[in-house]
Design a protein around this motif. Structure first.
Motif, mmCIF file in Angstrom:
data_model
loop_
_atom_site.group_PDB
_atom_site.id
_atom_site.type_symbol
_atom_site.label_atom_id
_atom_site.label_comp_id
_atom_site.label_asym_id
_atom_site.label_seq_id
_atom_site.Cartn_x
_atom_site.Cartn_y
_atom_site.Cartn_z
ATOM 1 N N GLU A 1 49.399 -65.107 26.274
ATOM 2 C CA GLU A 1 49.363 -66.437 26.871
ATOM 3 C C GLU A 1 50.161 -66.479 28.177
ATOM 4 O OE1 GLU A 1 50.823 -68.962 23.837
ATOM 5 O OE2 GLU A 1 48.920 -69.051 22.728
ATOM 6 N N GLY A 2 51.305 -65.765 28.199
ATOM 7 C CA GLY A 2 52.112 -65.723 29.430
ATOM 8 C C GLY A 2 51.393 -65.022 30.560
ATOM 9 N N GLU A 3 50.716 -63.898 30.253
ATOM 10 C CA GLU A 3 49.975 -63.178 31.288
ATOM 11 C C GLU A 3 48.809 -64.017 31.809
ATOM 12 O OE1 GLU A 3 48.883 -59.597 29.368
ATOM 13 O OE2 GLU A 3 50.916 -58.724 29.434
ATOM 14 N N ALA A 4 48.130 -64.711 30.895
ATOM 15 C CA ALA A 4 47.018 -65.565 31.332
ATOM 16 C C ALA A 4 47.518 -66.694 32.227
ATOM 17 C CB ALA A 4 46.305 -66.131 30.101
ATOM 18 N N GLU B 1 55.963 -60.275 6.891
ATOM 19 C CA GLU B 1 56.648 -61.152 7.838
ATOM 20 C C GLU B 1 56.838 -60.463 9.185
ATOM 21 O OE1 GLU B 1 60.223 -62.303 5.920
ATOM 22 O OE2 GLU B 1 59.269 -63.813 4.631
ATOM 23 N N LYS B 2 57.160 -59.174 9.139
ATOM 24 C CA LYS B 2 57.343 -58.431 10.389
ATOM 25 C C LYS B 2 56.029 -58.357 11.171
ATOM 26 C CE LYS B 2 58.857 -53.957 12.182
ATOM 27 N NZ LYS B 2 59.331 -52.587 11.826
ATOM 28 N N ALA B 3 54.920 -58.068 10.475
ATOM 29 C CA ALA B 3 53.619 -58.011 11.133
ATOM 30 C C ALA B 3 53.242 -59.362 11.735
ATOM 31 C CB ALA B 3 52.550 -57.551 10.129
ATOM 32 N N GLN C 1 52.576 -62.857 16.506
ATOM 33 C CA GLN C 1 52.941 -64.030 17.298
ATOM 34 C C GLN C 1 53.506 -63.628 18.656
ATOM 35 O OE1 GLN C 1 55.597 -66.370 14.905
ATOM 36 N NE2 GLN C 1 54.015 -66.940 13.421
ATOM 37 N N ALA C 2 54.297 -62.532 18.683
ATOM 38 C CA ALA C 2 54.846 -62.067 19.965
ATOM 39 C C ALA C 2 53.728 -61.610 20.897
ATOM 40 C CB ALA C 2 55.844 -60.931 19.721
ATOM 41 N N ALA C 3 52.694 -60.915 20.356
ATOM 42 C CA ALA C 3 51.560 -60.469 21.175
ATOM 43 C C ALA C 3 50.787 -61.665 21.733
ATOM 44 C CB ALA C 3 50.636 -59.569 20.346
#
Length: 266
Positions: free
Chosen positions: A204-207, A190-192, A197-199
């Protein structure tokens, strides 16, 4: 005169007996046998050498009953009961005739072991743990019924200890360790997944930011480039103006910058 009075005093003393608090007295008569009704607390009369009062403690007594038996799935189980019992005062004469003063010692261990073995054999080892209240209730009901057949009242029946054989205990410990390892592996997965998902969200934000900047540059065009040139020229002028080795020379076309070394010779 003194002798008859002394005899009378001895006879009177032997004709009285006391029943302490919490006790009852069963009267045994040499001619008629055991009287049906027990005597309550207090002082009572009897006929010396013909009648005898037998005192019964009618207070609640605790007792532990322990046995080792097999469960439904053939696991060895050691179970201990705590039983609070007392005699039925309405049937003390029957208890005296059939069981005597040590009635509880004669009855409770045998019927307790009988009931425990019968009930435990109806449950698996795991059910004895997960359904402990049901097991305790079944034991209580059956033991109350069996004790009632001997005129014994049970005020409380409860399981105090429940232990299993070495093999079953080791199996339970191994299962718990396996469950803990499974939960730990689940947490790592779950942590991975959350990190992945965070990556993805960061990418997506940088793009999106790059696209927004590119779109703004397309709209501004040459005006934006000219503004950048003016800002760069302004920064250069401010840097030169702060240098003491640079001198302004007036001219018709505007100011001319002249660089004069600080250590020039004459």
């Amino acid at each position: 005169m003194t002798v008859p009075l002394g005899i009378a005093a001895v006879v009177l003393q032997n004709s009285l007996y006391d029943v302490p608090g919490g006790f009852r007295a069963v009267m045994f008569d040499r001619f008629t046998g055991v009287q049906k009704d027990a005597k309550p607390e207090g002082t009572h009369l009897l006929v010396p050498w013909i009648q005898r009062a037998v005192l019964y403690d009618c207070r609640i007594k605790p007792r532990n009953i322990s046995t080792t038996t097999g469960s439904k799935d053939l696991q060895m189980v050691t179970i201990t009961l705590r039983v609070l019992s007392k005699p039925d005062t309405e049937h003390l004469s029957e208890i005296f005739q059939n069981l005597g003063l040590d009635y509880d010692e004669r009855v409770l261990p045998s019927i307790g072991n009988e009931v425990l073995k019968a009930i435990v054999a109806q449950f698996d080892a795991a059910e004895l743990i997960t359904q402990r209240e049901v097991v305790s209730s079944r034991i209580r009901e059956d033991l109350l019924q069996r004790a009632g057949e001997f005129n014994i009242k049970l005020e409380d029946v409860s399981i105090t200890h429940l232990t299993f054989g070495k093999e079953f205990t080791q199996a339970v410990e191994a299962k718990q360790i396996a469950q803990q390892d499974a939960e730990r592996a689940k947490f790592i997965v779950e942590k991975a997944e959350q990190e992945r998902q965070a990556a993805v969200i960061r990418a997506e934000g940088e793009a999106e930011a790059a696209y927004t900047i590119s779109k703004a540059l397309d709209k501004a065009g040459e005006a934006f480039v000219a503004l950048r040139k003016i800002e760069a020229s302004k920064a250069i002028v401010q840097s030169l103006a702060g240098n003491r080795n640079v001198t302004y020379i007036p001219s018709s076309g505007g100011n001319v910058l002249l660089s004069v070394p600080s250590d020039s010779r004459s």
